[in-house]
Design a protein around this motif. Structure first.
Motif, PDB file in Angstrom:
ATOM      1  N   PHE A  14      48.045  21.596  -8.828  1.00 40.81           N
ATOM      2  CA  PHE A  14      49.298  22.461  -8.424  1.00 40.81           C
ATOM      3  C   PHE A  14      49.130  24.070  -8.709  1.00 40.81           C
ATOM      4  CE2 PHE A  14      53.171  24.701 -10.433  1.00 40.81           C
ATOM      5  CZ  PHE A  14      53.725  24.817  -9.148  1.00 40.81           C
ATOM      6  N   TYR A  15      49.325  24.800  -7.497  1.00 38.24           N
ATOM      7  CA  TYR A  15      49.399  26.320  -7.761  1.00 38.24           C
ATOM      8  C   TYR A  15      50.315  26.799  -6.812  1.00 38.24           C
ATOM      9  CZ  TYR A  15      47.760  31.004  -7.518  1.00 38.24           C
ATOM     10  OH  TYR A  15      48.121  32.330  -7.767  1.00 38.24           O
ATOM     11  N   LEU A  16      51.308  27.638  -7.532  1.00 37.00           N
ATOM     12  CA  LEU A  16      52.140  28.362  -6.647  1.00 37.00           C
ATOM     13  C   LEU A  16      51.689  29.685  -6.278  1.00 37.00           C
ATOM     14  CD1 LEU A  16      54.975  27.907  -5.523  1.00 37.00           C
ATOM     15  CD2 LEU A  16      55.829  29.046  -7.646  1.00 37.00           C
ATOM     16  N   PRO A  40      45.390  40.001 -16.001  1.00 38.52           N
ATOM     17  CA  PRO A  40      45.365  39.781 -17.578  1.00 38.52           C
ATOM     18  C   PRO A  40      45.358  38.104 -17.484  1.00 38.52           C
ATOM     19  CG  PRO A  40      47.726  40.084 -16.553  1.00 38.52           C
ATOM     20  CD  PRO A  40      46.955  40.343 -15.608  1.00 38.52           C
ATOM     21  N   THR A  41      44.862  37.724 -18.824  1.00 41.43           N
ATOM     22  CA  THR A  41      44.632  36.279 -19.311  1.00 41.43           C
ATOM     23  C   THR A  41      45.893  35.672 -18.895  1.00 41.43           C
ATOM     24  OG1 THR A  41      43.720  35.003 -20.857  1.00 41.43           O
ATOM     25  CG2 THR A  41      45.016  36.877 -21.675  1.00 41.43           C
ATOM     26  N   GLY A  42      45.677  34.279 -18.673  1.00 42.94           N
ATOM     27  CA  GLY A  42      46.825  33.295 -18.689  1.00 42.94           C
ATOM     28  C   GLY A  42      47.872  33.504 -17.462  1.00 42.94           C
ATOM     29  N   CYS A  43      47.385  34.227 -16.277  1.00 44.14           N
ATOM     30  CA  CYS A  43      48.425  34.314 -15.191  1.00 44.14           C
ATOM     31  C   CYS A  43      47.834  33.699 -13.913  1.00 44.14           C
ATOM     32  CB  CYS A  43      48.320  35.841 -14.969  1.00 44.14           C
ATOM     33  SG  CYS A  43      47.101  36.557 -14.283  1.00 44.14           S
ATOM     34  N   GLY A  44      47.071  32.667 -14.196  1.00 39.70           N
ATOM     35  CA  GLY A  44      46.749  31.576 -13.112  1.00 39.70           C
ATOM     36  C   GLY A  44      45.454  31.672 -12.200  1.00 39.70           C
ATOM     37  N   LYS A  45      44.579  32.632 -12.900  1.00 36.75           N
ATOM     38  CA  LYS A  45      43.410  32.807 -11.999  1.00 36.75           C
ATOM     39  C   LYS A  45      42.605  31.613 -11.919  1.00 36.75           C
ATOM     40  CE  LYS A  45      42.061  36.433 -14.552  1.00 36.75           C
ATOM     41  NZ  LYS A  45      43.111  36.321 -15.418  1.00 36.75           N
ATOM     42  N   THR A  46      42.469  30.970 -13.123  1.00 36.38           N
ATOM     43  CA  THR A  46      41.455  29.705 -13.288  1.00 36.38           C
ATOM     44  C   THR A  46      42.039  28.560 -12.326  1.00 36.38           C
ATOM     45  OG1 THR A  46      40.518  30.481 -15.362  1.00 36.38           O
ATOM     46  CG2 THR A  46      40.265  28.365 -14.816  1.00 36.38           C
ATOM     47  N   ARG A  47      43.317  28.587 -12.339  1.00 34.56           N
ATOM     48  CA  ARG A  47      44.218  27.376 -11.743  1.00 34.56           C
ATOM     49  C   ARG A  47      43.873  27.746 -10.384  1.00 34.56           C
ATOM     50  NH1 ARG A  47      48.346  23.789 -12.694  1.00 34.56           N
ATOM     51  NH2 ARG A  47      47.456  23.530 -14.915  1.00 34.56           N
ATOM     52  N   HIS A 180      59.307  33.199  -9.557  1.00 35.82           N
ATOM     53  CA  HIS A 180      57.934  32.563  -9.368  1.00 35.82           C
ATOM     54  C   HIS A 180      57.456  32.008 -10.654  1.00 35.82           C
ATOM     55  CE1 HIS A 180      53.615  32.567  -9.307  1.00 35.82           C
ATOM     56  NE2 HIS A 180      53.900  32.564  -7.814  1.00 35.82           N
ATOM     57  N   VAL A 184      57.244  27.550 -11.798  1.00 34.86           N
ATOM     58  CA  VAL A 184      55.886  27.288 -12.435  1.00 34.86           C
ATOM     59  C   VAL A 184      55.804  26.576 -14.058  1.00 34.86           C
ATOM     60  CG1 VAL A 184      53.538  28.173 -13.575  1.00 34.86           C
ATOM     61  CG2 VAL A 184      54.367  29.079 -11.182  1.00 34.86           C
ATOM     62  N   GLU A 188      54.954  22.584 -14.953  1.00 36.94           N
ATOM     63  CA  GLU A 188      54.045  22.402 -16.051  1.00 36.94           C
ATOM     64  C   GLU A 188      54.285  21.745 -17.167  1.00 36.94           C
ATOM     65  OE1 GLU A 188      51.306  23.508 -13.716  1.00 36.94           O
ATOM     66  OE2 GLU A 188      50.438  23.611 -15.602  1.00 36.94           O
ATOM     67  N   THR A 220      51.729  33.668 -18.942  1.00 40.40           N
ATOM     68  CA  THR A 220      52.397  32.378 -18.282  1.00 40.40           C
ATOM     69  C   THR A 220      51.948  31.263 -19.135  1.00 40.40           C
ATOM     70  OG1 THR A 220      52.527  33.484 -16.174  1.00 40.40           O
ATOM     71  CG2 THR A 220      52.785  31.165 -16.217  1.00 40.40           C
ATOM     72  N   ARG A 221      50.586  31.337 -19.458  1.00 40.69           N
ATOM     73  CA  ARG A 221      50.146  30.135 -20.295  1.00 40.69           C
ATOM     74  C   ARG A 221      50.944  29.941 -21.570  1.00 40.69           C
ATOM     75  NH1 ARG A 221      45.158  31.936 -21.423  1.00 40.69           N
ATOM     76  NH2 ARG A 221      43.956  31.005 -19.710  1.00 40.69           N
TER      77      ARG A 221
HETATM   78  P1  ADP Z   1      43.740  32.724 -16.295  1.00 38.03           P
HETATM   79  O1  ADP Z   1      42.707  32.106 -15.626  1.00 38.03           O
HETATM   80  O2  ADP Z   1      44.432  33.741 -15.446  1.00 38.03           O
HETATM   81  O3  ADP Z   1      43.562  33.107 -17.754  1.00 38.03           O
HETATM   82  P2  ADP Z   1      45.046  30.195 -16.011  1.00 38.03           P
HETATM   83  O4  ADP Z   1      44.815  29.932 -14.643  1.00 38.03           O
HETATM   84  O5  ADP Z   1      44.207  29.342 -16.988  1.00 38.03           O
HETATM   85  O6  ADP Z   1      44.921  31.757 -16.482  1.00 38.03           O
HETATM   86  O7  ADP Z   1      46.419  30.029 -16.084  1.00 38.03           O
HETATM   87  C1  ADP Z   1      47.454  29.381 -17.377  1.00 38.03           C
HETATM   88  C2  ADP Z   1      48.179  28.429 -16.962  1.00 38.03           C
HETATM   89  O8  ADP Z   1      49.320  29.133 -16.552  1.00 38.03           O
HETATM   90  C3  ADP Z   1      47.858  27.207 -16.177  1.00 38.03           C
HETATM   91  O9  ADP Z   1      47.337  26.276 -16.735  1.00 38.03           O
HETATM   92  C4  ADP Z   1      49.066  27.001 -15.771  1.00 38.03           C
HETATM   93  O10 ADP Z   1      49.746  25.905 -16.264  1.00 38.03           O
HETATM   94  C5  ADP Z   1      49.891  28.140 -15.472  1.00 38.03           C
HETATM   95  N1  ADP Z   1      49.981  29.041 -14.223  1.00 38.03           N
HETATM   96  C6  ADP Z   1      49.995  30.425 -14.231  1.00 38.03           C
HETATM   97  N2  ADP Z   1      50.207  30.671 -13.081  1.00 38.03           N
HETATM   98  C7  ADP Z   1      50.378  29.689 -12.225  1.00 38.03           C
HETATM   99  C8  ADP Z   1      50.479  29.278 -10.847  1.00 38.03           C
HETATM  100  N3  ADP Z   1      50.762  30.464 -10.055  1.00 38.03           N
HETATM  101  N4  ADP Z   1      50.692  27.993 -10.371  1.00 38.03           N
HETATM  102  C9  ADP Z   1      50.386  27.158 -11.137  1.00 38.03           C
HETATM  103  N5  ADP Z   1      50.254  27.276 -12.665  1.00 38.03           N
HETATM  104  C10 ADP Z   1      50.308  28.422 -13.038  1.00 38.03           C
END
Ligand code: ADP
Length: 267
Positions: A14-16, A40-47, A180, A184, A188, A220-221
């Motif tokens: 899931f990614y919004l 910044p960290t935890g804002c969805g880049k890896t997801r 937004h 999310v 989650e 967001t994490r």
């Molecule tokens: P980053 O890589 O930016 O440090 P992550 O991709 O690990 O951050 O995001 C951390 C968590 O935040 C994800 O595991 C997910 O639960 C949630 N999250 C943040 N943004 C989104 C999004 N746009 N859609 C879905 N989940 C998101």
């Protein structure tokens, strides 16, 4: 350093989308251009990367960069196996050979020799020279390099040089707007909309303190963590303290001040 391989073809996580990042990623992929994700960290880049890799049915190698990570960790090295010396590809080399996506998370953390390796891969040559074996690999058509970094950490030694940065298309990630972030966090954590809205409002207030008492706003994490604890039955204030306050600062006075804010917002 093997990297973390996810095979494409599985249902996309899931990614919004916050904006047009999915279109930019798809266009970068179609045009064989590298992509840089800033934010910044935890804002969805890896997801986001995991989602896009699954959408494009492409294998994904994810490497979490750290200050000891060298070019050899990405490219590969000779290892002793059963008395024999054998060459073992690193995650970047595997991605280049297989036409996979290679995601270098927090690329500025890596050692300087990593940038040297990335340069010939990020221009139209798309080659990876492997000095140790004498090979010069031409990247397979599906190969795509994605890197992330956090421009918020103002450390002069840890910024990306323009000569590297200007080789990538870039997309900026920010903390999401409430409209937004609420869906999310609900998706989650499974927590109800009212309590999620409260947590998101609190997160907005905490982010407003960045630069005053806090180095970095709550991610967001962390909001997802708090919501998950609450959905599992934990008292709201306790969950917020553990997930959204304690991780932000080690300073006891600042934490006390933040808890006052929590009481004002959450009750
Ligand atoms: P980053 O890589 O930016 O440090 P992550 O991709 O690990 O951050 O995001 C951390 C968590 O935040 C994800 O595991 C997910 O639960 C949630 N999250 C943040 N943004 C989104 C999004 N746009 N859609 C879905 N989940 C998101």
């Amino acid at each position: 350093m093997d990297g973390n391989l996810n095979l494409g073809g599985a249902p996309a996580p899931f990614y919004l989308a916050q904006g047009d990042e999915c279109e930019v990623f798809a266009a970068a992929d179609a045009n064989r251009l590298p992509l840089l994700l800033k934010g910044p960290t935890g804002c969805g880049k890896t997801r986001f990367v995991a989602h896009m890799a699954a959408q494009l049915a492409r294998p994904l190698y994810t490497v979490a960069c750290h200050d000891d990570l060298s070019a050899a960790d990405l490219i590969g090295r000779y290892l002793l196996k059963g008395g024999e010396t054998v060459w073992v590809d690193g995650p970047l080399t595997r991605a280049v050979r297989e036409g996979a996506i290679c995601y270098l998370d927090e690329v500025v953390e890596a050692r300087k020799d990593v940038a040297v390796v990335l340069h010939p891969l990020t221009d139209d040559r798309r080659i990876l020279p492997i000095d140790r074996t004498g090979e010069e690999l031409q990247a397979a058509p599906g190969f795509m390099l994605v890197a992330s970094y956090n421009p918020g950490y103002q450390n002069i030694l840890k910024t990306l040089k323009p000569s590297t940065r200007q080789r990538f298309l870039s997309v900026e990630f920010t903390f999401p707007k409430p409209a937004h972030e609420i869906p999310v966090v609900m998706r989650e954590s499974g927590l109800d909309p009212d309590r999620v809205a409260l947590l998101v409002r609190l997160a907005g207030k905490l982010r407003g303190l960045k630069g005053q008492d806090l180095e970095e706003g709550v991610s967001t994490r962390l909001v997802v963590y708090a919501a998950t604890l609450i959905a599992g039955g934990m008292d709201m204030n306790r969950a917020i303290r553990a997930a959204m306050i304690e991780p932000l600062t080690d300073d006891a006075d600042t934490r006390r001040g933040l808890m006052d804010l929590v009481v004002a917002v959450v009750g």
